[in-house]
Write a protein that holds these residues in place. Structure first.
Motif, PDB file in Angstrom:
ATOM      1  N   HIS A 197       0.801  -1.217   0.000  1.00  0.00           N
ATOM      2  CA  HIS A 197       0.000   0.000   0.000  1.00  0.00           C
ATOM      3  C   HIS A 197       0.835   1.269   0.000  1.00  0.00           C
ATOM      4  CE1 HIS A 197      -4.491   0.883   0.990  1.00  0.00           C
ATOM      5  NE2 HIS A 197      -4.067   1.562  -0.055  1.00  0.00           N
ATOM      6  N   THR A 218       0.573   3.806  -3.130  1.00  0.00           N
ATOM      7  CA  THR A 218      -0.451   4.826  -3.381  1.00  0.00           C
ATOM      8  C   THR A 218       0.104   6.224  -3.175  1.00  0.00           C
ATOM      9  OG1 THR A 218      -2.110   3.222  -2.639  1.00  0.00           O
ATOM     10  CG2 THR A 218      -2.836   5.492  -2.887  1.00  0.00           C
ATOM     11  N   ASP A 243     -10.136  -1.026   3.728  1.00  0.00           N
ATOM     12  CA  ASP A 243      -8.927  -1.538   4.382  1.00  0.00           C
ATOM     13  C   ASP A 243      -9.278  -2.028   5.783  1.00  0.00           C
ATOM     14  OD1 ASP A 243      -6.172  -1.916   5.174  1.00  0.00           O
ATOM     15  OD2 ASP A 243      -5.598  -0.245   3.873  1.00  0.00           O
ATOM     16  N   ASP A 273      -3.798   3.080   7.839  1.00  0.00           N
ATOM     17  CA  ASP A 273      -2.568   3.443   7.113  1.00  0.00           C
ATOM     18  C   ASP A 273      -2.241   4.931   7.255  1.00  0.00           C
ATOM     19  OD1 ASP A 273      -2.459   0.815   6.413  1.00  0.00           O
ATOM     20  OD2 ASP A 273      -2.946   1.105   4.308  1.00  0.00           O
ATOM     21  N   HIS A 302       4.097   0.751   4.307  1.00  0.00           N
ATOM     22  CA  HIS A 302       2.713   0.608   3.845  1.00  0.00           C
ATOM     23  C   HIS A 302       1.673   0.934   4.920  1.00  0.00           C
ATOM     24  CE1 HIS A 302       2.274  -3.983   5.024  1.00  0.00           C
ATOM     25  NE2 HIS A 302       2.864  -3.286   5.980  1.00  0.00           N
ATOM     26  N   SER A 318      -9.075   3.351  -3.230  1.00  0.00           N
ATOM     27  CA  SER A 318      -7.957   2.464  -2.897  1.00  0.00           C
ATOM     28  C   SER A 318      -8.502   1.252  -2.140  1.00  0.00           C
ATOM     29  CB  SER A 318      -6.915   3.201  -2.055  1.00  0.00           C
ATOM     30  OG  SER A 318      -5.742   2.417  -1.929  1.00  0.00           O
ATOM     31  N   ASP A 377      -7.481  -2.190  -0.417  1.00  0.00           N
ATOM     32  CA  ASP A 377      -6.535  -3.151   0.147  1.00  0.00           C
ATOM     33  C   ASP A 377      -7.308  -4.446   0.378  1.00  0.00           C
ATOM     34  OD1 ASP A 377      -4.922  -4.692   1.892  1.00  0.00           O
ATOM     35  OD2 ASP A 377      -4.018  -2.906   2.756  1.00  0.00           O
ATOM     36  N   GLU A 418      -1.870  -5.142  -2.048  1.00  0.00           N
ATOM     37  CA  GLU A 418      -1.560  -6.116  -1.000  1.00  0.00           C
ATOM     38  C   GLU A 418      -1.982  -7.550  -1.326  1.00  0.00           C
ATOM     39  OE1 GLU A 418       0.371  -5.522   1.503  1.00  0.00           O
ATOM     40  OE2 GLU A 418       0.364  -3.339   1.742  1.00  0.00           O
TER      41      GLU A 418
END
Length: 320
Positions: A126, A129, A148, A152, A164, A237, A239, A283
């Motif tokens: 990650h 990004t 996620d 993060d 990450h 995004s 994950d 991931e």
């Protein structure tokens, strides 16, 4: 030539044939005329424990041969709305320095952005990004719909801030991400520090922990996500550790108790009509799932995001 007219399109041919590009689209190195670029980022130098995500893009390409042309649920034919191409990998020539690696990734995406291509990426860990944001969000900060198990938004860990577990804090610090237009969905897992995600809350991000997610239900979560990001430029995004590990065991930091693949698909479909500027699925770590199922999940979530991006491209073309 083929005896079957329907096989003129390589996407429709038997799925065990051909070279494994993302979703069997043509592979090109010339960016001209490309609306959406499918990109691999085979880098996991930002992983804090279980490595292997560098192998994600290749296995996602393999499994994406199972993806057909139409989204049956939404009726979207992304390849009929715009030009989608596999434009290769943002591979790192000098991977043994984390910040230097990010600089190389940023350089690739700067060329993509300059060409007017919307990027849809497969990681990699990650941390990738952040350099993508540095390339596509220089002109203005973007909003974020973030799936996620982890926020993060950490900071220094073992001498680095660029791992990450921290890309979105750095993105806010650098003016690339608008925290008040950011929603993080599915956060859970054990902690060493109760304040590890303090930055998310202090900066104004909307954090939906998994317990609240199940109390709300996916429809209310989507409604809130749409309200938070509004009509400004927004990035998705995803994950794969957002999912319960029964659906995606092949990842670096699995956390028991997540939502299902179907719930994730429904949430993504609920984001139709947003002003999207790109997306990623990160991931996927194939060494931890020899079955290939996690990579198939990654390819499937990429396809859902592709459909959203294709509609955006089509809408923008019609508005010109």
């Amino acid at each position: 030539m083929t005896d079957y007219p329907e096989f003129e399109d390589p996407i429709t041919r038997p799925r065990y044939t051909g070279l494994p590009s993302f979703m069997r689209v043509p592979y090109v190195e010339n960016f001209q005329g490309v609306d959406i670029g499918l990109i691999g980022v085979p880098f996991d130098g930002g992983v804090t424990n279980r490595t292997g995500a560098r192998h994600g893009p290749r296995e996602i390409r393999n499994q994406s041969s199972l993806i057909r042309k139409m989204n049956q649920a939404t009726g979207i034919f992304p390849h009929e709305l715009c030009t989608v191409r596999d434009i290769g990998d943002a591979w790192v020539q000098k991977p043994f320095t984390l910040e230097g690696s990010h600089k190389e990734i940023e350089g690739f995406y700067s060329r993509v952005h300059k060409a007017g291509i919307l990027p849809l990426s497969a990681g990699g860990d990650h941390s990738i990004t952040l350099p993508i944001f540095r390339a596509i969000a220089r002109e203005r900060p973007v909003g974020l719909v973030h799936f996620d198990a982890h926020c993060d938004t950490g900071d220094d860990y073992l001498g680095s801030r660029f791992h990450h577990g921290a890309p979105f804090k750095i993105a806010v610090d650098e003016g690339l991400l608008d925290p008040k237009r950011t929603i993080q969905i599915g956060i859970r897992g054990s902690l060493n520090d109760p304040d590890v995600w303090k930055f998310s809350h202090d900066s104004g991000m909307r954090v939906i922990y998994i317990e609240e997610y199940f109390e709300m239900g996916w429809k209310k979560v989507v409604k809130e996500a749409r309200q938070i990001v509004g009509d400004g430029p927004t990035y998705i995004s995803f994950d794969v550790d957002a999912l319960d590990p029964v659906y995606a065991p092949g990842t670096g930091t699995p956390e028991v108790g997540g939502y299902s693949t179907l719930e994730a698909q429904m949430m993504l479909r609920g984001l139709q009509g947003l002003n999207l500027v790109g997306g990623d699925v990160v991931e996927v770590s194939p060494p931890f799932d020899p079955s290939g199922n996690t990579a198939l999940v990654g390819a499937t979530m990429m396809f859902e995001i592709l459909c959203l991006l294709a509609e955006c491209v089509d809408h923008r073309k019609k508005m010109q």
